[in-house]
Design an enzyme around this catalytic site. Structure first.
Site, short mmCIF file in Angstrom:
data_model
loop_
_atom_site.label_atom_id
_atom_site.label_comp_id
_atom_site.label_asym_id
_atom_site.label_seq_id
_atom_site.Cartn_x
_atom_site.Cartn_y
_atom_site.Cartn_z
N ARG A 86 0.83 -1.22 0.00
CA ARG A 86 0.00 0.00 0.00
C ARG A 86 0.86 1.26 0.00
O ARG A 86 0.60 2.23 -0.73
CB ARG A 86 -0.91 -0.03 1.24
CG ARG A 86 -1.73 1.21 1.50
CD ARG A 86 -2.56 0.94 2.74
NE ARG A 86 -3.32 2.09 3.19
CZ ARG A 86 -2.85 3.02 4.02
NH1 ARG A 86 -1.61 2.96 4.46
NH2 ARG A 86 -3.65 4.01 4.41
N VAL A 134 2.48 1.75 -3.41
CA VAL A 134 1.51 2.20 -4.42
C VAL A 134 1.13 3.66 -4.19
O VAL A 134 1.20 4.49 -5.11
CB VAL A 134 0.24 1.30 -4.38
CG1 VAL A 134 -0.87 1.89 -5.24
CG2 VAL A 134 0.59 -0.11 -4.84
N ARG A 152 7.48 -19.72 -4.30
CA ARG A 152 8.90 -20.01 -4.43
C ARG A 152 9.09 -20.54 -5.85
O ARG A 152 8.26 -21.31 -6.33
CB ARG A 152 9.32 -21.02 -3.36
CG ARG A 152 9.15 -20.42 -1.95
CD ARG A 152 9.97 -21.17 -0.90
NE ARG A 152 10.09 -20.36 0.30
CZ ARG A 152 9.29 -20.51 1.38
NH1 ARG A 152 8.34 -21.42 1.38
NH2 ARG A 152 9.48 -19.76 2.44
N SER A 181 14.64 -14.09 -1.77
CA SER A 181 14.00 -13.11 -2.66
C SER A 181 14.95 -11.95 -2.95
O SER A 181 15.01 -11.45 -4.08
CB SER A 181 12.72 -12.58 -2.02
OG SER A 181 11.90 -13.65 -1.65
N ASP A 191 11.39 -14.44 10.20
CA ASP A 191 12.55 -15.08 10.84
C ASP A 191 13.54 -14.10 11.47
O ASP A 191 14.34 -14.48 12.31
CB ASP A 191 13.30 -15.94 9.82
CG ASP A 191 12.43 -17.04 9.22
OD1 ASP A 191 11.38 -17.35 9.82
OD2 ASP A 191 12.79 -17.58 8.16
N ARG A 219 2.59 -29.34 34.36
CA ARG A 219 3.23 -29.98 33.20
C ARG A 219 4.38 -29.13 32.66
O ARG A 219 4.44 -27.93 32.91
CB ARG A 219 2.21 -30.14 32.06
CG ARG A 219 1.25 -31.28 32.31
CD ARG A 219 0.17 -31.30 31.25
NE ARG A 219 -0.64 -32.50 31.38
CZ ARG A 219 -1.84 -32.65 30.85
NH1 ARG A 219 -2.39 -31.67 30.14
NH2 ARG A 219 -2.50 -33.77 31.00
N MET A 258 8.98 -21.15 14.80
CA MET A 258 9.59 -21.13 13.46
C MET A 258 10.88 -20.33 13.43
O MET A 258 11.30 -19.76 14.44
CB MET A 258 8.60 -20.52 12.47
CG MET A 258 7.68 -21.51 11.82
SD MET A 258 6.75 -20.70 10.51
CE MET A 258 6.01 -22.12 9.73
N GLN A 318 2.03 -18.82 13.08
CA GLN A 318 2.98 -17.71 13.35
C GLN A 318 3.13 -16.76 12.17
O GLN A 318 3.66 -15.66 12.30
CB GLN A 318 4.38 -18.28 13.67
CG GLN A 318 4.41 -19.08 14.95
CD GLN A 318 5.65 -19.99 15.01
OE1 GLN A 318 6.67 -19.63 15.56
NE2 GLN A 318 5.55 -21.18 14.43
#
Ligand code: ADP
Ligand code: F6P
Length: 323
Positions: free
Chosen positions: A23, A26, A74, A107, A129, A164, A171, A255
């Site tokens: 956006r 543009v 990809r 990329s 990442d 627990r 990721m 994620q």
């Protein structure tokens, strides 16, 4: 050469905030009487000539949306010289004078190839990442971190009710950034990253120590790229009990989605505007990066040849604060 028509694409893994960047590209270009074309599905659309005109109206209502309206892909063919030449030809056929590539390391490597063939290109770092050199933050990282934290907070509720230990996979491909930061900010007992490989015994020991210290639950955040994968850790804990009952949660592609945070919207907006400014100023072969409070151009050749390291002191912080 006067720039009259530019194109924008998103490529590689999507990241929240990519739409805000599209956006900004543009609308800031249109404000300077530069036409913008969107290329669908990254380099795949470039090779097949899948271009569409983007006016201000086409980018209405997308600022707050995750994903990318241009879609992404990809594409193996673009890694070859033949593919890159075909891409260049498509850009020329469409009368495009400059290109903005929004994506991760791969990329941006493709963007550099086009620049080296003489085509004006500016890159914008978009990847959850945070493994891209030359920018403190990439678009999507902050949103992904907040998504992980939301999950950790919720898992902590149930972990503590049942006493627990939860193993949570985050990721990041080969980067432990999301794991380390979400571990610190989510109060994890241990973080396991590719950058600092930890043996299975040590992971079990950290959880057992937490149990012995009287904690009602424990959280281990494990990077998808860690030496020992989450299921391997869980299997080890079955034969080497740590005091807590163990559960595994792999967060996965959740994620990558969701509405971008204020931080990501601002970062994406600033980067989109700056990318257009760079092209119009006649610069090419650069990525716009966040350096302190400024958006600064960094040569793509440097970006892709260097590895972004995690600030070492965060590891110590994670350990000290987990006690
Ligand atoms: P990301 O951009 O998120 O790191 P990828 O590594 O999958 O994602 O790269 C996205 C796309 O960029 C690839 O599918 C390919 O089309 C292009 N690309 C990746 N590496 C190269 C390369 N070495 N040369 C040219 N293009 C590349
Ligand atoms: O680069 C972003 C990322 O989500 C990585 O964290 C992960 O390793 C990879 O993409 C997953 O790729 P795919 O969407 O192809 O499963």
């Amino acid at each position: 050469m006067k720039i009259r028509r530019i194109a924008v694409m998103t490529s590689g893994g999507d990241a929240p905030g990519m739409n805000a960047a599209i956006r900004a590209v543009v609308r800031s270009a249109n404000a300077k009487d530069v036409e913008v074309y969107g290329i669908r599905r990254g380099y795949t659309g470039l090779l097949s000539g899948d271009f569409e005109r983007l006016t201000n109206r086409e980018v209405s209502g997308i600022l707050q949306r995750g994903g990318t309206i241009l879609q992404t892909a990809r594409n193996a063919e673009f890694k070859t010289e033949k593919g890159q030449k075909r891409g260049l030809r498509r850009l020329n056929e469409q009368g495009i004078d400059g290109l903005v590539v929004i994506g991760g390391d791969g990329s941006l490597t493709g963007a550099l190839a086009l620049h080296e063939m003489g085509f004006p290109v500016v890159g914008i770092p978009g990847s959850i990442d945070n493994d891209i050199w030359g920018t403190n933050m990439s678009i999507g990282v902050d949103t992904a971190l907040n998504t992980i934290l939301d999950a950790i907070d919720k898992l902590r509720d149930t972990a503590s009710s049942h006493e627990r230990a939860f193993l949570i996979e985050a990721m990041g491909r080969n980067s432990g950034y999301l794991t380390l930061m979400s571990g610190i900010l989510g109060g994890a007992e241990i973080v396991v990253t590719p950058e600092r490989p930890i043996e299975l015994e040590e992971i079990a020991q950290a959880l057992d120590d937490a149990y012995m210290r009287g904690k009602s639950h424990a959280i281990a955040v494990i990077a998808e790229g860690a030496k020992h994968k989450i299921n391997e850790v869980a299997a080890y804990l079955e034969t080497h009990p740590c005091g807590f009952e163990v559960r595994v949660t792999i967060l996965g592609h959740v994620q990558r989605g969701g509405s971008p945070t204020a931080f990501d919207r601002l970062l994406a907006t600033r980067m989109g505007v700056h990318a257009v400014d760079e092209l119009l100023a006649g610069r090419s072969g650069v990525m716009v990066g966040l350096d302190g409070r400024s958006i600064t151009p960094v040569p793509l050749a440097e970006v892709i040849s260097q590895k972004r390291e995690i600030t070492e002191s965060y590891f110590e912080m994670a350990q000290i604060l987990s006690r």
